[in-house]
Write a protein that holds these residues in place. Structure first.
Motif, short mmCIF file in Angstrom:
data_model
loop_
_atom_site.label_atom_id
_atom_site.label_comp_id
_atom_site.label_asym_id
_atom_site.label_seq_id
_atom_site.Cartn_x
_atom_site.Cartn_y
_atom_site.Cartn_z
N ASP A 69 34.28 12.87 -56.49
CA ASP A 69 34.85 14.22 -56.37
C ASP A 69 34.83 14.69 -54.92
O ASP A 69 35.78 15.33 -54.45
N TRP A 72 37.65 13.09 -53.09
CA TRP A 72 38.94 13.70 -53.40
C TRP A 72 39.12 15.00 -52.62
O TRP A 72 40.20 15.27 -52.08
N HIS A 271 41.58 5.49 -51.39
CA HIS A 271 40.93 6.61 -52.09
C HIS A 271 41.45 6.69 -53.50
O HIS A 271 42.64 6.59 -53.73
N HIS A 273 40.84 8.79 -57.40
CA HIS A 273 40.19 9.91 -58.09
C HIS A 273 40.49 9.80 -59.58
O HIS A 273 41.59 9.46 -59.94
#
Length: 273
Positions: A69, A72, A271, A273
């Motif tokens: 988290d 993100w 990345h 999420h």
């Protein structure tokens, strides 16, 4: 320094950094959730209060429920300032463009693998095929560096992600996993009864440590004011106490290229999420 008040104020921001978007009068300082939000608030909130007063720029503490988290939110540019691991800096320096501000002086970060003191495991080879706990997929030293070594030394090990360094240590101490990844600082800060049931099986080489970095929109004048206060913390008794809270000996100015040693590892920059 109004510690109790600072702690209570900080708790407002400890659990959901995403909703605490920057206002015209406040900067949001995100701290990577290597440990539990309550612990991070106790450690970091007094420093935020100090920086607000000394630099003349109100700074509020924030973190995230988990490291993914937090990643993100960095990708979305939620934090004006952030304390992030070395891998995070190489990723989010590229996009959205976080700029290095400070780092711990005379410090490198090393990944470690811990096992129970009662364990018969004596080498990394003994971890082949075993269940091993890690805080998050992109935790730098505790996961990425440790897993790179395990890939060579313990084929067939099974990785599980348990959200934080503290969760790793507790799980290994309770026998839920044969081993787990972490770093020296967080191991030293876990409850003594947990730490005393663990031993370090392996440690990595050292790399440039965590970064304090600023969002590209933060004005240079604000960066300079904050950097001045961070660098001078170890010059006063009050500042030394604040540094002790966060487990850091002192800050020095940092530049983006300080993390070239991490970039040279060739870790995949991505990345999720």
């Amino acid at each position: 320094m109004g510690r109790l008040l600072a702690f209570l104020v900080a708790l407002t921001f400890a659990f959901d950094g995403y909703t605490q978007q920057t206002t015209e009068s406040h900067l949001i300082f995100g701290v990577v959730p290597q440990q539990e939000p309550e612990k991070l608030a106790r450690q970091w909130a007094p420093l935020m209060v100090y920086l607000s007063k000394q630099a003349g720029v109100p700074v509020r503490f924030a973190t995230a429920p988990s490291i993914p988290d937090f990643e993100w939110r960095l990708a979305e540019g939620v934090y004006d300032l952030a304390y992030m691991n070395p891998y995070h800096f190489t990723v989010f320096n590229e996009r959205p463009g976080y700029r290095a501000l400070a780092k711990q002086k005379r410090h490198v970060v090393k990944g470690i693998l811990v096992v129970s003191k009662s364990s018969e495991v004596s080498s990394l080879r003994d971890l082949a095929g075993q269940k091993i706990a890690f805080p998050a997929p992109h935790a730098f030293a505790a996961t990425l560096i440790a897993r790179a070594q395990l890939k060579m030394s313990a084929p067939g090990y099974k990785a599980s992600f348990v959200q934080s360094h503290d969760s790793v240590y507790r799980a290994v101490s309770e026998g839920l996993f044969v081993a787990g990844g972490g770093i020296h600082r967080t191991l030293q800060e876990i409850e003594p009864d947990v730490r005393e049931r663990l031993r370090i099986l392996w440690e990595s080489a050292g790399f440039t440590g965590h970064a304090i970095a600023s969002h590209p929109s933060l004005p240079d004048s604000t960066r300079e004011a904050l950097l001045k206060e961070l660098k001078s913390l170890n010059l006063t008794e009050a500042g030394q106490e604040l540094l002790g809270n966060v487990g850091i000996s002192g800050f020095v100015e940092a530049v983006d290229s300080d993390w070239d040693d991490v970039r040279q590892l060739g870790l995949e920059v991505r990345h999720e999420h």
